[in-house]
Write an enzyme that holds these catalytic residues in place. Structure first.
Site, short mmCIF file in Angstrom:
data_model
loop_
_atom_site.label_atom_id
_atom_site.label_comp_id
_atom_site.label_asym_id
_atom_site.label_seq_id
_atom_site.Cartn_x
_atom_site.Cartn_y
_atom_site.Cartn_z
N TYR A 37 8.23 -37.93 3.58
CA TYR A 37 7.39 -36.74 3.54
C TYR A 37 6.30 -36.92 2.47
O TYR A 37 5.11 -36.67 2.72
CB TYR A 37 8.24 -35.51 3.24
N ASP A 38 6.73 -37.40 1.29
CA ASP A 38 5.77 -37.59 0.21
C ASP A 38 4.67 -38.58 0.58
O ASP A 38 3.52 -38.42 0.19
CB ASP A 38 6.49 -38.07 -1.06
N SER A 83 10.00 2.24 5.17
CA SER A 83 11.15 1.89 4.34
C SER A 83 12.41 2.32 5.09
O SER A 83 12.32 2.70 6.26
CB SER A 83 11.04 2.54 2.97
N LEU A 84 13.56 2.23 4.44
CA LEU A 84 14.81 2.48 5.15
C LEU A 84 15.54 3.66 4.56
O LEU A 84 15.51 3.89 3.36
CB LEU A 84 15.71 1.24 5.05
N GLU A 115 21.79 -7.38 8.77
CA GLU A 115 21.13 -8.39 7.93
C GLU A 115 21.34 -8.02 6.47
O GLU A 115 21.41 -6.84 6.14
CB GLU A 115 19.61 -8.36 8.18
N LYS A 117 20.35 -7.01 2.85
CA LYS A 117 19.14 -6.38 2.31
C LYS A 117 18.73 -7.16 1.07
O LYS A 117 19.35 -7.02 0.01
CB LYS A 117 19.39 -4.91 1.99
N ASP A 119 16.99 -8.30 -2.21
CA ASP A 119 16.40 -7.54 -3.31
C ASP A 119 15.19 -8.29 -3.85
O ASP A 119 15.28 -9.03 -4.82
CB ASP A 119 17.44 -7.33 -4.40
N TYR A 226 12.19 -10.89 8.57
CA TYR A 226 13.16 -10.00 9.21
C TYR A 226 12.56 -8.98 10.18
O TYR A 226 13.29 -8.16 10.74
CB TYR A 226 13.99 -9.25 8.17
N LYS A 315 24.16 0.77 1.20
CA LYS A 315 23.94 0.24 -0.14
C LYS A 315 25.25 -0.14 -0.81
O LYS A 315 26.27 0.52 -0.63
CB LYS A 315 23.22 1.29 -1.00
N CYS A 409 14.67 -8.01 -44.19
CA CYS A 409 15.57 -8.70 -43.27
C CYS A 409 17.02 -8.24 -43.48
O CYS A 409 17.49 -8.24 -44.62
CB CYS A 409 15.44 -10.20 -43.49
N CYS A 412 18.92 -11.41 -45.21
CA CYS A 412 18.64 -11.97 -46.53
C CYS A 412 17.84 -11.02 -47.42
O CYS A 412 17.61 -11.31 -48.59
CB CYS A 412 17.92 -13.31 -46.41
N CYS A 427 11.39 -12.10 -40.06
CA CYS A 427 11.80 -12.33 -41.45
C CYS A 427 11.01 -13.52 -41.96
O CYS A 427 10.91 -14.53 -41.29
CB CYS A 427 13.30 -12.62 -41.48
N CYS A 432 16.67 -17.80 -45.36
CA CYS A 432 17.48 -16.74 -44.77
C CYS A 432 18.69 -17.36 -44.06
O CYS A 432 18.52 -18.21 -43.19
CB CYS A 432 16.64 -15.94 -43.79
#
Ligand code: IVH
Length: 672
Positions: A37-38, A83-84, A115, A117, A119, A226, A315, A409, A412, A427, A432
């Site tokens: 492929y390359d 939307s669903l 299917e 869902k 995210d 989808y 969900k 800090c 220290c 700091c 420290c």
């Protein structure tokens, strides 16, 4: 080769590359090796180098991105992107099923397609005559943003469909990032001093919202198709068959996780199966989408204002929980960065007990308006530390206390300051103990000096016994000093000393990374080591010399200069050297892809300077020369190029403009 021959071969190569891309990404059944492929890809690049006019928008070479946009154009979706409706349990699903049957006036069990869902981020891909023409985000459903260039960089988005294809095809799909890739990306970002993304969805959205598609090209994004927008072809009536038709056209479909189910019992049992698999999946899903299979029935059912009547999303229980923020701890990192971490009343979030959450910084705390004692919502995304997403301000009693930015800090007591362009206070105390502890942890870590066995427990003891004041002191430890550790015998002590001694031979790039210079992650350390070859050479490099290097910007240069300008740091390096740690690296080209080629640069260059250009070609084994001759392989011409360009044309030397040159460099760098 003349232009006609080149055009022919170019078209062949594009088709072949599209085809093998399809075998690989859509079918997951490659026919040729990565090497083969390359080789095809390289041939394509070669042809486009000689005949730049062939590098059209849909050439596979465009996967690396193109010049930045000024803004995203709006795109009207020809069919709204809906939307669903959500279902939160079996009862909701039963109601949905009953509603569908009622609307169709039928008691027969319906065939549904289930299917996952995904995210991620919803997008639309528009193909005209089989060519990918427009890609857009969902936006408000009616109008989205045009992100064609960005989507073109995804290897799993086909630039050309497999014939026979419809004249018009609009496909709906979800772009996402796998969890492992997401964690890697965040690791790199943290190393380079950038803020990590909260979750894979944000990382995906951020990556797609880049005006510079070359940045998107570097993000590990994938796509699953989808749904359908508009098409002029008679696609199959069954949604499932349509998805396989998509796949035959070269589009990536999640067939492995898509199921046909008759009636709601089958749907529910697949939902339970998927819930059990959820934590083991390589990507985040937030539920199961259930669709009526017959598209004729879908049409009959129609839609409400924003959601179709023929589909529902069941969900998963959220990976969120409510708990009390008991305290805020301040953590001091090795660069002195002070970060707030929430200590929570332990709470279970989808099977895992959580008692800490990251608060990132004071800007973030102000945005959330977090106070000690608040009731808060925490969320778990993948394996990362949970995030605090929201404060339930309505639950406040008035006793809650905000935490101001510290003036000194917590470890220290020395002064804390915040630089103008930074979100965290730091700091400034060089000795420290908290910083030192983190510095030693990083120095000894696997990808740095790899000191086997030197973990937090030993480091804590070294510090409390005052045995080490810098990483150099590690190499001064002896058996006697180690015997002062709790439960330390001779065998264990000798093992640790051996591991420390072995680390003296680590490469320069590892040492540079191990020193924890800000903004110098593994990749940058490698670049610096290869270019400078020794600590001394790097220590005496000027800021200009540093910025002249390809991939090194002003931020890294300044930070490297500041590191070597510090007397304390130079003392430590000197000590390391006397203790026998002074690695050198053979300075070399990083590859020989362009060995024997000569480049000449002329005209006004705006995207890089001459020194950077020289570095880039030299790293690939080529030479940069000052004048054009018959031996010149390429003339790179910026604006207002004069006599050199004329001479190159007379001699038949290939010419490139700045963009073409960068494209070529990025392509070849990708191969090293
Ligand atoms: S179908 C008309 N299928 O969920 C049906 N959506 O709440 C519209 N999503 O914006 C969507 N995986 O971002 C569908 N297999 C899938 C999906 C899916 C993820 C997302 C998509 C959409 C949102 C709908």
């Amino acid at each position: 080769m003349n232009i006609e021959q080149a055009r022919l071969r170019h078209r062949q190569l594009c088709e072949e590359l599209d085809y093998h891309n399809y075998r690989y990404h859509a079918l997951d059944r490659p026919e040729i090796s990565d090497e083969a492929y390359d080789a095809l890809f390289k041939e394509l690049i070669q042809i486009e180098k000689s005949f730049p006019e062939l590098a059209t928008d849909n050439s596979p070479s465009r996967r690396i991105g193109s010049a930045p946009l000024a803004k995203f154009e709006p795109v009207a979706h020809s069919v709204p992107m809906l939307s669903l409706e959500n279902a939160f349990g079996r009862e909701d699903l039963e109601e949905f099923d009953a509603r569908v049957k009622r609307a169709l006036a039928s008691d027969e069990e319906l065939v549904y397609i289930c299917e996952p869902k995904m995210d991620g981020v919803a997008v639309e891909l528009v193909y005209h005559q089989g060519r990918f023409e427009v890609g857009s985000t969902r936006g408000d459903g009616a109008t989205g943003e045009k992100i064609t260039e960005n989507l073109r960089t995804l290897p799993s988005v086909p630039l050309g469909l497999q014939p026979p294809f419809p004249g018009l095809l609009e496909v709906r799909a979800e772009v996402y990032m796998e969890l492992a890739e997401f964690q890697q990306l965040n690791l790199r970002r943290t190393e380079e001093g950038e803020a990590p993304f909260a979750n894979p969805r944000n990382a995906t959205a951020g990556s797609l919202r880049q005006l510079d598609s070359r940045l998107t090209a570097q993000r590990p994004l994938k796509i699953f198709c989808y749904g359908l927008g508009l098409s002029d072809a008679g696609l199959p009536d069954s949604h499932l068959d349509m998805l396989s038709a998509f796949q035959t056209l070269g589009l990536r479909v999640n067939t492995e996780m898509t199921r046909r189910a008759r009636g709601l019992d089958e749907v529910w049992s697949y939902f339970e199966e998927l819930s059990a698999r959820r934590d083991a999946l390589p990507f985040e899903i937030d539920g199961l989408v259930v669709k009526v299979d017959s598209r004729a029935l879908q049409q009959e059912l129609g839609e409400k204002s924003r959601t179709p009547r023929w589909a529902v999303a069941i969900k998963f229980p959220p990976r969120q929980a409510i708990t009390r923020l008991e305290a805020i701890h301040l953590q001091v990192g090795r660069t002195g960065a002070i970060t707030p971490v929430a200590q929570l009343s332990p709470v279970e979030v989808s099977g895992v007990v959580v008692s800490r959450a990251s608060l990132h910084n004071w800007d973030e705390m102000a945005r959330l308006d977090v106070r000690i004692g608040d009731m808060v919502v925490v969320e778990r995304a993948g394996d990362v530390i949970p995030d605090l997403v929201r404060v339930l301000t309505e639950k406040r009693t008035g006793e809650e206390q905000a935490l101001p930015m510290p003036e000194s800090c917590p470890a220290c007591g020395s002064r804390v300051s915040q630089l103008a362009d930074e979100v965290v206070p730091r700091c400034q105390g060089l000795s420290c103990p908290a910083r030192l502890k983190e510095a030693i942890k990083h120095f000894a870590s696997k990808r740095a000096m790899d000191i086997d066995g030197l973990g937090e427990r030993y480091i804590d003891q070294m510090l409390s016994l005052d045995l080490v004041a810098s990483v150099a002191d590690l190499f001064r430890l002896d058996l006697l000093s180690l015997f002062r550790f709790e439960r330390m015998g001779e065998k264990l002590a000798q093992k640790l000393l051996d591991a420390i001694a072995r680390s003296k031979d680590r490469s320069l790039e590892r040492l540079l990374f191990a020193l924890g210079i800000r903004h110098v992650g593994e990749h940058t350390a490698k670049l610096l080591a290869r270019h400078f070859g020794s600590l001394d050479a790097l220590a005496s490099a000027t800021e200009d010399e540093l910025t002249a290097l390809h991939e090194i910007g002003p931020q890294v240069s300044q930070s490297v200069r500041a590191f070597f300008a510090s007397e304390t740091n130079c003392d430590i390096l000197h000590e390391l050297r006397t203790l026998g740690i002074n690695p050198v690296t053979q300075k070399s080209a990083t590859s020989d892809l362009l060995t024997g080629e000569t480049f000449v640069f002329t005209g006004t260059l705006t995207r890089f300077n001459r020194q950077q250009a020289k570095e880039m070609v030299e790293a690939l084994g080529a030479r940069a020369a000052g004048s054009v001759s018959s031996k010149t392989s390429y003339l790179v011409a910026g604006a207002d190029a004069g006599s050199k360009l004329k001479k190159a044309r007379e001699l038949g030397v290939s010419t490139l403009d700045e963009d073409e040159f960068l494209t070529m460099m990025q392509q070849l760098q990708g191969e090293t």
